[in-house]
Design an enzyme around this catalytic site. Structure first.
Site: not given
Length: 332
Positions: A117, A257, A287
């Site tokens: 990520c 994020h 996500n």
């Protein structure tokens, strides 16, 4: 005006597949419900790239083409293309090479970065260094993942979280003082046990046993990761501001994020930013791993003003985490 070369973002683009996977859809697949997912993650739906033989490059190519059109450049002008991803089309060659071929970036060298990520922040820092060296004039930085390829849709703890998408920015040199100001990146490999994909690499190559044991899917110990992420993302963002003599009042936007609404809130609180200064699109896309930050910049681009100070922050598997401070270089 100074003669120091900075790397400025001069264009931003993104791409998400059309197919949606809603919480209602997931209720039919695993034992979960809409209220549970929303209250714990903030996610309502995510995009899924469907179709045989479609890798992550399928999403990157339209994003990069749109980026070039937007900036009015030919793909042959690109010097380097870096892709942050943990879901490459293949183990090798690099997805970046495949993308360069498909978009006609014949003069570019390309490579992939694996930082989960935090992939976009890592690639952005690398791209910035290339521009600052004075040797390269146009570097495309991509964050993209096709998480649906490695998500176990029988595991209700992980399948609710992830979606597919791609985002990219163009970096060019400037001497106006705008651009990427500072980055603070961290990693801690001891976190691998909590968030990883065990099989498919050289330690555990694909075999009937690894497939039967479902070891080719992303595995996560949610509680442990959540604890590390809240602390990591918040700490590094606060440290970055302190190091640059700034407070939350100086920051126009936090671009976190998009892993979990509660982690985002903790980071914003830590650097003293109100909700309206935080970019959030997790409800629409879930996500998307390395794609979340560039997708936010793409969606908010029209609201960004030249000179805006922006903090990007991420936390990912591995563990990897970091924060980047930048000054927006243009009015769209």
């Amino acid at each position: 005006m100074s003669n120091k070369i900075s790397a400025a973002i001069t264009a931003v683009s993104g791409y998400v597949p059309e197919d949606k996977l809603t919480n209602a859809d997931l209720e039919k697949i695993v034992d979960t419900n809409d209220e549970w997912i929303r209250s714990r993650t903030g996610i309502e739906e995510r995009r899924i790239l469907k179709g045989e033989g479609k890798g992550v490059s399928e999403m990157i190519v339209p994003a990069v083409k749109a980026l070039c059109e937007k900036r009015g450049i030919d793909p042959t002008e690109i010097d380097c293309l870096i892709v942050g991803t943990v879901t490459p089309d293949m183990v090798f060659p690099a997805t970046a090479n495949i993308v360069c071929d498909k978009v006609g970036a014949r003069n570019a060298f390309g490579f992939d970065v694996s930082a989960a990520c935090s992939g976009f922040l890592y690639t952005l820092t690398l791209g910035t260094s290339l521009i600052e060296s004075g040797r390269y004039k146009k570097v495309v930085v991509v964050g993209a993942d096709k998480m649906s390829a490695i998500v176990d849709y029988t595991d209700r703890t992980t399948c609710i979280i992830f979606g597919d998408g791609a985002g990219c920015v163009l970096l060019e040199p400037t001497t106006e003082g705008h651009g990427i100001k500072d980055s603070l990146l961290k990693s801690d490999g001891s976190g691998a046990q909590y968030l990883r994909m065990k099989a498919g690499g050289s330690a555990y190559p694909a075999s009937e046993a690894t497939v039967a044991a479902r070891e080719h899917f992303a595995y996560q110990e949610g509680q442990a990761v959540f604890k590390f992420a809240v602390k990591g993302m918040a700490d590094v963002s606060a440290e970055l501001l302190e190091r640059n003599g700034l407070t939350g009042d100086d920051i126009a936007w936090l671009v976190p994020h998009q892993a979990n609404l509660r982690i985002i809130d903790a980071t914003a609180n830590r650097i003293g930013l109100p909700k309206e200064k935080v970019m959030i699109n997790i409800q629409k896309y879930g996500n998307t791993t390395a794609a979340t930050i560039p997708l936010c910049l793409w969606e908010w681009e029209k609201q960004l003003k030249k000179g805006d100070k922006i903090v990007l922050a991420a936390f990912g598997g591995g563990f990897t985490w970091g924060a980047t401070l930048l000054e927006w270089a243009y009015n769209s």
